[in-house]
Design a protein around this motif. Structure first.
Motif, short mmCIF file in Angstrom:
data_model
loop_
_atom_site.label_atom_id
_atom_site.label_comp_id
_atom_site.label_asym_id
_atom_site.label_seq_id
_atom_site.Cartn_x
_atom_site.Cartn_y
_atom_site.Cartn_z
N VAL A 98 74.76 5.97 51.03
CA VAL A 98 74.51 5.50 52.38
C VAL A 98 75.86 4.67 52.71
O VAL A 98 76.27 4.81 53.85
CB VAL A 98 73.35 4.59 52.45
CG1 VAL A 98 73.46 3.14 52.32
CG2 VAL A 98 72.52 5.02 53.79
N TYR A 99 76.47 3.83 51.80
CA TYR A 99 77.72 3.21 52.10
C TYR A 99 78.77 4.45 52.49
O TYR A 99 79.53 3.98 53.34
CB TYR A 99 78.37 2.15 51.18
CG TYR A 99 79.39 1.74 51.37
CD1 TYR A 99 79.62 0.83 52.05
CD2 TYR A 99 80.60 2.53 50.71
CE1 TYR A 99 80.87 0.32 52.55
CE2 TYR A 99 81.95 1.85 51.08
CZ TYR A 99 82.10 0.72 51.93
OH TYR A 99 83.30 0.66 52.35
N CYS A 121 78.55 7.35 53.56
CA CYS A 121 78.20 8.11 54.82
C CYS A 121 78.50 7.07 56.04
O CYS A 121 78.82 7.76 56.89
CB CYS A 121 76.51 8.37 54.81
SG CYS A 121 76.34 10.04 53.72
N SER A 122 78.21 5.56 55.79
CA SER A 122 78.43 4.94 56.87
C SER A 122 80.00 4.97 57.17
O SER A 122 80.49 4.68 58.31
CB SER A 122 77.92 3.49 56.72
OG SER A 122 78.85 2.98 55.58
N TYR A 124 80.57 8.06 59.25
CA TYR A 124 79.86 8.09 60.38
C TYR A 124 79.50 6.54 60.98
O TYR A 124 78.46 6.28 60.90
CB TYR A 124 78.69 8.91 60.29
CG TYR A 124 78.90 10.33 59.88
CD1 TYR A 124 79.40 11.30 60.78
CD2 TYR A 124 78.48 10.67 58.56
CE1 TYR A 124 79.59 12.61 60.42
CE2 TYR A 124 78.71 12.08 58.02
CZ TYR A 124 79.24 12.87 58.96
OH TYR A 124 79.51 14.00 58.49
N ALA A 155 78.87 5.01 63.35
CA ALA A 155 77.85 4.51 64.44
C ALA A 155 76.45 4.91 63.65
O ALA A 155 75.46 4.52 64.42
CB ALA A 155 78.04 5.73 65.45
N ASP A 156 76.45 5.38 62.59
CA ASP A 156 75.14 5.55 61.97
C ASP A 156 74.78 4.31 61.39
O ASP A 156 75.32 3.58 60.68
CB ASP A 156 75.19 6.38 60.71
CG ASP A 156 73.80 6.86 60.11
OD1 ASP A 156 72.94 6.12 60.29
OD2 ASP A 156 73.87 7.80 59.30
N PRO A 157 73.39 3.78 61.78
CA PRO A 157 73.01 2.23 61.53
C PRO A 157 72.27 2.39 59.84
O PRO A 157 71.97 1.19 59.58
CB PRO A 157 71.91 2.02 62.37
CG PRO A 157 71.34 3.36 62.68
CD PRO A 157 72.57 4.48 62.63
N ALA A 158 72.43 3.44 59.05
CA ALA A 158 71.82 3.51 57.90
C ALA A 158 72.18 2.62 56.95
O ALA A 158 71.28 1.89 56.12
CB ALA A 158 72.04 4.85 57.25
N TRP A 159 73.60 2.11 56.95
CA TRP A 159 74.15 0.97 56.03
C TRP A 159 73.33 -0.37 56.31
O TRP A 159 72.93 -1.06 55.55
CB TRP A 159 75.46 0.81 56.17
CG TRP A 159 75.96 -0.18 55.13
CD1 TRP A 159 76.70 -1.15 55.58
CD2 TRP A 159 76.07 -0.34 53.88
NE1 TRP A 159 76.94 -1.96 54.61
CE2 TRP A 159 76.76 -1.49 53.47
CE3 TRP A 159 75.42 0.48 52.58
CZ2 TRP A 159 76.64 -1.98 52.16
CZ3 TRP A 159 75.53 0.05 51.61
CH2 TRP A 159 76.07 -1.30 51.14
N GLN A 160 73.34 -0.80 57.59
CA GLN A 160 72.68 -2.04 57.92
C GLN A 160 71.28 -1.83 57.64
O GLN A 160 70.83 -3.08 57.08
CB GLN A 160 72.72 -2.07 59.41
CG GLN A 160 74.08 -2.56 59.94
CD GLN A 160 75.11 -1.37 60.06
OE1 GLN A 160 74.83 -0.14 60.13
NE2 GLN A 160 76.46 -1.43 60.20
N HIS A 161 70.37 -0.63 57.67
CA HIS A 161 69.06 -0.65 57.35
C HIS A 161 68.94 -0.99 55.92
O HIS A 161 67.99 -1.63 55.15
CB HIS A 161 68.50 0.59 57.83
CG HIS A 161 68.48 0.74 59.16
ND1 HIS A 161 67.82 -0.17 60.22
CD2 HIS A 161 68.91 1.70 60.13
CE1 HIS A 161 67.80 0.24 61.39
NE2 HIS A 161 68.66 1.44 61.48
#
Length: 65
Positions: free
Chosen positions: A37-38, A40-41, A44, A46-52
Motif C-alpha cells: 500500500v505504501y 502504491c501510494s 498514486y 491521491a489514493d488515500p489507502a496509505w492514510q487508512h
C-alpha cells in the motif's frame, strides 16, 4: 515499527527470498500489505489507502519524516 517482530521479517531481504525469523504469519502478512500500500501510494499520491492503512495498524506504528 512492528511490535514483537523479528529482524528479517517477511523475507524482504531479496526478491526471491522466503526466509524469515518471524513465526507469526499474521504479522508477516500485515507487513507485506503495508509495503504494498505504501508503494502504491507513491505511484498514486491521491489514493488515500496509505492514510487508512496507517490509521488501522494496531500491531505497529509508523513514523514519517
Amino acid at each position: 515499527m512492528m511490535h514483537g517482530a523479528e529482524h528479517i521479517l517477511g523475507g524482504i531481504s531479496g526478491y526471491d527470498a522466503a526466509e524469515t525469523s518471524d513465526e507469526n504469519p499474521a504479522r508477516v502478512a500485515v507487513l507485506r500489505a503495508m509495503v504494498w500500500v505504501y508503494l502504491c501510494s507513491q505511484l498514486y499520491p491521491a489514493d488515500p489507502a496509505w492514510q487508512h492503512a496507517v490509521a488501522a495498524l494496531d500491531i505497529g506504528s509508523v513514523e514519517s519524516k
